[in-house]
Scaffold this motif. Structure first.
Motif, PDB file in Angstrom:
ATOM      1  N   PRO A   1       0.835  -1.212   0.000  1.00 29.71           N
ATOM      2  CA  PRO A   1       0.000   0.000   0.000  1.00 29.71           C
ATOM      3  C   PRO A   1       0.864   1.254   0.000  1.00 29.71           C
ATOM      4  O   PRO A   1       2.043   1.214   0.376  1.00 29.71           O
ATOM      5  CB  PRO A   1      -0.790  -0.122   1.314  1.00 29.71           C
ATOM      6  N   LEU A   2       0.289   2.351  -0.433  1.00 31.28           N
ATOM      7  CA  LEU A   2       1.015   3.620  -0.420  1.00 31.28           C
ATOM      8  C   LEU A   2       1.097   4.153   0.998  1.00 31.28           C
ATOM      9  O   LEU A   2       0.168   4.004   1.789  1.00 31.28           O
ATOM     10  CB  LEU A   2       0.311   4.648  -1.316  1.00 31.28           C
ATOM     11  N   GLU A   3       2.219   4.787   1.309  1.00 31.05           N
ATOM     12  CA  GLU A   3       2.365   5.422   2.616  1.00 31.05           C
ATOM     13  C   GLU A   3       1.469   6.649   2.697  1.00 31.05           C
ATOM     14  O   GLU A   3       1.187   7.316   1.692  1.00 31.05           O
ATOM     15  CB  GLU A   3       3.820   5.841   2.839  1.00 31.05           C
ATOM     16  N   SER A   4       1.061   6.970   3.913  1.00 33.18           N
ATOM     17  CA  SER A   4       0.224   8.161   4.103  1.00 33.18           C
ATOM     18  C   SER A   4       0.951   9.424   3.680  1.00 33.18           C
ATOM     19  O   SER A   4       0.333  10.393   3.232  1.00 33.18           O
ATOM     20  CB  SER A   4      -0.212   8.274   5.564  1.00 33.18           C
ATOM     21  N   SER A   5       2.297   9.424   3.781  1.00 34.56           N
ATOM     22  CA  SER A   5       3.054  10.603   3.371  1.00 34.56           C
ATOM     23  C   SER A   5       2.949  10.846   1.867  1.00 34.56           C
ATOM     24  O   SER A   5       3.103  11.974   1.402  1.00 34.56           O
ATOM     25  CB  SER A   5       4.527  10.466   3.774  1.00 34.56           C
ATOM     26  N   MET A   6       2.695   9.794   1.092  1.00 37.30           N
ATOM     27  CA  MET A   6       2.486   9.963  -0.348  1.00 37.30           C
ATOM     28  C   MET A   6       1.099  10.525  -0.618  1.00 37.30           C
ATOM     29  O   MET A   6       0.927  11.405  -1.462  1.00 37.30           O
ATOM     30  CB  MET A   6       2.647   8.624  -1.062  1.00 37.30           C
ATOM     31  N   LEU A   7       0.117  10.019   0.113  1.00 36.88           N
ATOM     32  CA  LEU A   7      -1.265  10.463  -0.108  1.00 36.88           C
ATOM     33  C   LEU A   7      -1.450  11.924   0.282  1.00 36.88           C
ATOM     34  O   LEU A   7      -2.339  12.604  -0.238  1.00 36.88           O
ATOM     35  CB  LEU A   7      -2.220   9.581   0.695  1.00 36.88           C
ATOM     36  N   THR A   8      -0.617  12.432   1.193  1.00 34.69           N
ATOM     37  CA  THR A   8      -0.718  13.823   1.639  1.00 34.69           C
ATOM     38  C   THR A   8       0.379  14.702   1.053  1.00 34.69           C
ATOM     39  O   THR A   8       0.560  15.841   1.496  1.00 34.69           O
ATOM     40  CB  THR A   8      -0.619  13.888   3.173  1.00 34.69           C
ATOM     41  N   LEU A   9       1.102  14.191   0.071  1.00 34.53           N
ATOM     42  CA  LEU A   9       2.227  14.926  -0.521  1.00 34.53           C
ATOM     43  C   LEU A   9       3.164  15.442   0.571  1.00 34.53           C
ATOM     44  O   LEU A   9       3.517  16.622   0.617  1.00 34.53           O
ATOM     45  CB  LEU A   9       1.729  16.080  -1.396  1.00 34.53           C
ATOM     46  N   ALA A  10       3.546  14.521   1.463  1.00 33.39           N
ATOM     47  CA  ALA A  10       4.484  14.811   2.559  1.00 33.39           C
ATOM     48  C   ALA A  10       3.986  15.931   3.461  1.00 33.39           C
ATOM     49  O   ALA A  10       4.778  16.687   4.018  1.00 33.39           O
ATOM     50  CB  ALA A  10       5.870  15.137   2.007  1.00 33.39           C
ATOM     51  N   GLY A  11       2.666  16.028   3.605  1.00 35.57           N
ATOM     52  CA  GLY A  11       2.101  17.015   4.528  1.00 35.57           C
ATOM     53  C   GLY A  11       2.067  18.435   4.019  1.00 35.57           C
ATOM     54  O   GLY A  11       1.947  19.379   4.815  1.00 35.57           O
ATOM     55  N   LEU A  12       2.144  18.637   2.698  1.00 35.73           N
ATOM     56  CA  LEU A  12       2.076  19.997   2.156  1.00 35.73           C
ATOM     57  C   LEU A  12       0.779  20.673   2.590  1.00 35.73           C
ATOM     58  O   LEU A  12      -0.313  20.129   2.437  1.00 35.73           O
ATOM     59  CB  LEU A  12       2.122  19.977   0.627  1.00 35.73           C
ATOM     60  N   GLU A  13       0.910  21.883   3.130  1.00 37.83           N
ATOM     61  CA  GLU A  13      -0.265  22.647   3.554  1.00 37.83           C
ATOM     62  C   GLU A  13      -0.804  23.530   2.438  1.00 37.83           C
ATOM     63  O   GLU A  13      -2.009  23.804   2.392  1.00 37.83           O
ATOM     64  CB  GLU A  13       0.096  23.499   4.779  1.00 37.83           C
ATOM     65  N   ARG A  14       0.070  23.977   1.560  1.00 36.61           N
ATOM     66  CA  ARG A  14      -0.319  24.722   0.365  1.00 36.61           C
ATOM     67  C   ARG A  14       0.768  24.558  -0.681  1.00 36.61           C
ATOM     68  O   ARG A  14       1.943  24.378  -0.353  1.00 36.61           O
ATOM     69  CB  ARG A  14      -0.513  26.225   0.649  1.00 36.61           C
ATOM     70  N   VAL A  15       0.383  24.645  -1.937  1.00 37.23           N
ATOM     71  CA  VAL A  15       1.366  24.696  -3.018  1.00 37.23           C
ATOM     72  C   VAL A  15       1.669  26.171  -3.283  1.00 37.23           C
ATOM     73  O   VAL A  15       0.803  26.916  -3.726  1.00 37.23           O
ATOM     74  CB  VAL A  15       0.835  24.027  -4.298  1.00 37.23           C
ATOM     75  N   GLN A  16       2.891  26.557  -2.983  1.00 35.79           N
ATOM     76  CA  GLN A  16       3.290  27.951  -3.200  1.00 35.79           C
ATOM     77  C   GLN A  16       4.285  28.113  -4.346  1.00 35.79           C
ATOM     78  O   GLN A  16       4.365  29.184  -4.946  1.00 35.79           O
ATOM     79  CB  GLN A  16       3.900  28.531  -1.917  1.00 35.79           C
ATOM     80  N   TYR A  17       5.037  27.047  -4.646  1.00 40.95           N
ATOM     81  CA  TYR A  17       6.083  27.151  -5.667  1.00 40.95           C
ATOM     82  C   TYR A  17       6.047  25.922  -6.568  1.00 40.95           C
ATOM     83  O   TYR A  17       5.685  24.821  -6.153  1.00 40.95           O
ATOM     84  CB  TYR A  17       7.477  27.246  -5.023  1.00 40.95           C
ATOM     85  N   ILE A  18       6.461  26.138  -7.808  1.00 37.86           N
ATOM     86  CA  ILE A  18       6.714  25.050  -8.757  1.00 37.86           C
ATOM     87  C   ILE A  18       8.135  25.247  -9.269  1.00 37.86           C
ATOM     88  O   ILE A  18       8.456  26.307  -9.822  1.00 37.86           O
ATOM     89  CB  ILE A  18       5.721  25.060  -9.930  1.00 37.86           C
ATOM     90  N   PHE A  19       8.983  24.251  -9.063  1.00 38.72           N
ATOM     91  CA  PHE A  19      10.370  24.297  -9.509  1.00 38.72           C
ATOM     92  C   PHE A  19      10.635  23.144 -10.473  1.00 38.72           C
ATOM     93  O   PHE A  19      10.086  22.051 -10.307  1.00 38.72           O
ATOM     94  CB  PHE A  19      11.344  24.162  -8.323  1.00 38.72           C
ATOM     95  N   VAL A  20      11.491  23.378 -11.455  1.00 42.16           N
ATOM     96  CA  VAL A  20      11.918  22.301 -12.348  1.00 42.16           C
ATOM     97  C   VAL A  20      13.443  22.243 -12.323  1.00 42.16           C
ATOM     98  O   VAL A  20      14.120  23.272 -12.315  1.00 42.16           O
ATOM     99  CB  VAL A  20      11.384  22.510 -13.792  1.00 42.16           C
TER     100      VAL A  20
END
Length: 448
Positions: free
Chosen positions: A136-155
């Protein structure tokens, strides 16, 4: 919802026979008008005609997310923001081989971070590894490591990473099944919502999505007839309760429309729930917060002021959610982007209601109608703390902007990443929820 009066008694929501005349002549044939415009005005630019991206659509009454349109409007030119973006992106470079959020263990993800980096290619590889091992997937994957908001996109082309970044920390599941941050008590960003929006593909950067709760035109026509008939004589106080009940029953059930997004997705359900609840607050059927007064209370207070004017004659009030970002800075190299602003706002309009039930847009909003929308926007942060559904809506808006930027700027291609799992429902399915299709009309009133 409808607002009006009955022979100046001020009883309830609706409009009276006197108001009908204001809209009764506007029996517009909107489909013919749209066809006429598309066949005569810059015909090669209409998507419906096979050329360009221009399109004409009915105006929704609930949630409208047009991330691509906002990208075209918001300036990226900000020297100070560009320098700060480059610095934030650069912080991850020394650890690029391991850090921009390689799927974290639950213990690591639960640690508070002012800026956590979540690499989508690395996340995809770890999900694929777990699928192959039947784990099964870890809970940290389902929550995107606990991100509270997406503020930045980096490549990071040099390491093949496409990163979402923002504040993060631990999380818990509340009694309603929502996943909330232990730091803010507001919803965290969810993997399933991200996948729904990423899977819109190129549409993420050039089309809209949202929802609308629509009264049925035939019922609105019946409502106009009911109001016209009942306004022929004064309404006695003892008749008020029955009149309100009859009015509600005449409006009947209202249809829910979900467009541009998978209607069975959790994200679609959030759009509908947030829209419906916001209108309950506006009608005084759910509590707001300090500084947000419902429309009916505002109207009642205004009616008591010296020299107060009668209630507005326009007969349909509209409120809807839309995007609200102050700026969308980007780095000179086009490898770093920032979402600046609250993300969500409420807009308002007064409509006319024609005799046959057509709703006629005016592009105008009376002061009290506009005041509710503006106060809701100004106090959105407090409302999101009180009602988690608004925090979930904001996260979906942030993800919609991130997906639009990723597609419009070709960031996956820059990173050398072609998603074989996250972008394909056939390989990584999501839960299918029941699709909301209709709601009962609710009613509130105040005697003024």
């Amino acid at each position: 919802f409808l607002f009006g009066k009955n022979n100046n008694q001020g009883n309830g929501l609706g409009s009276n026979g006197n108001n009908v005349a204001r809209g009764a002549g506007a029996n517009a044939d909107f489909e013919s008008l749209i066809d006429l415009i598309q066949s005569t005005v810059a015909t090669e630019t209409w998507a419906e005609n096979g050329g360009g991206e221009a399109e004409m659509r009915p105006f929704p009454t609930g949630v409208l997310v047009d991330a691509g349109g906002l990208l075209k409007l918001k300036s990226f030119d900000n020297a100070a923001a560009t320098a700060e973006l480059a610095a934030k992106r650069g912080k991850a470079l020394p650890l690029a081989s391991t850090t921009p959020a390689q799927p974290q263990t639950a213990r690591q993800a639960f640690q508070k971070s002012d800026l956590r980096y979540v690499s989508l290619p690395r996340l995809e590889r770890e999900i694929a590894r777990r699928q192959a091992a039947h784990k099964p997937l870890e809970s940290s994957m389902l929550t995107l490591a606990g991100l509270e908001r997406v503020q930045y996109i980096f490549v990071y082309p040099e390491t093949g990473d496409l990163v979402l970044a923002g504040p993060a920390g631990g999380w818990y599941v509340n009694d309603d099944g929502r996943i909330l941050s232990k730091v803010t008590n507001e919803p965290v960003v969810r993997l399933d919502d991200l996948l729904v929006l990423l899977r819109r593909g190129a549409d993420a950067a050039r089309s809209h999505f949202g929802c609308s709760i629509n009264p049925r035109q035939e019922n609105l026509a019946k409502t106009q007839a009911f109001l016209a008939a009942s306004s022929q004589k004064p309404l006695e106080p003892t008749q008020r309760k029955k009149w309100l009940s009859d009015l509600r029953d005449t409006v009947g059930r209202q249809d829910i429309e979900i467009f541009g997004i998978d209607p069975s997705s959790r994200a679609a359900g959030v759009l509908v729930e947030a829209d419906y609840h916001m209108k309950l607050i506006g009608m005084g059927l759910a509590e707001g917060v300090d500084g947000v007064e419902n429309y009916i209370a505002s109207l009642a207070a205004a009616s008591k002021r010296a020299g107060a004017s009668p209630p507005p004659a326009m007969s349909v009030l509209r409120w809807w959610f839309t995007l609200n970002y102050d700026n969308l800075p980007r780095s000179e190299a086009g490898d770093a982007f920032e979402l600046v602003g609250q993300g969500v706002r409420v807009l308002s309009e007064n409509e006319m209601l024609a005799a046959q039930g057509q709703r006629v847009h005016t592009g105008q909003s009376d002061p009290l109608n506009r005041e509710f929308a503006e106060s809701f926007t100004a106090h959105f942060g407090e409302l999101a703390k009180k009602y988690p559904v608004y925090g979930e809506l904001r996260n979906i808006f942030d993800l919609a902007m991130a997906a639009a930027i990723i597609h419009s700027e070709g960031l996956a291609e820059k990173a050398g990443w072609k998603s074989e799992l996250l972008a394909k429902s056939s390989k990584l399915g999501l839960p299918q929820n029941s699709v909301p299709r209709e709601v009962e009309t609710v009613i509130n009133h105040r005697v003024v």
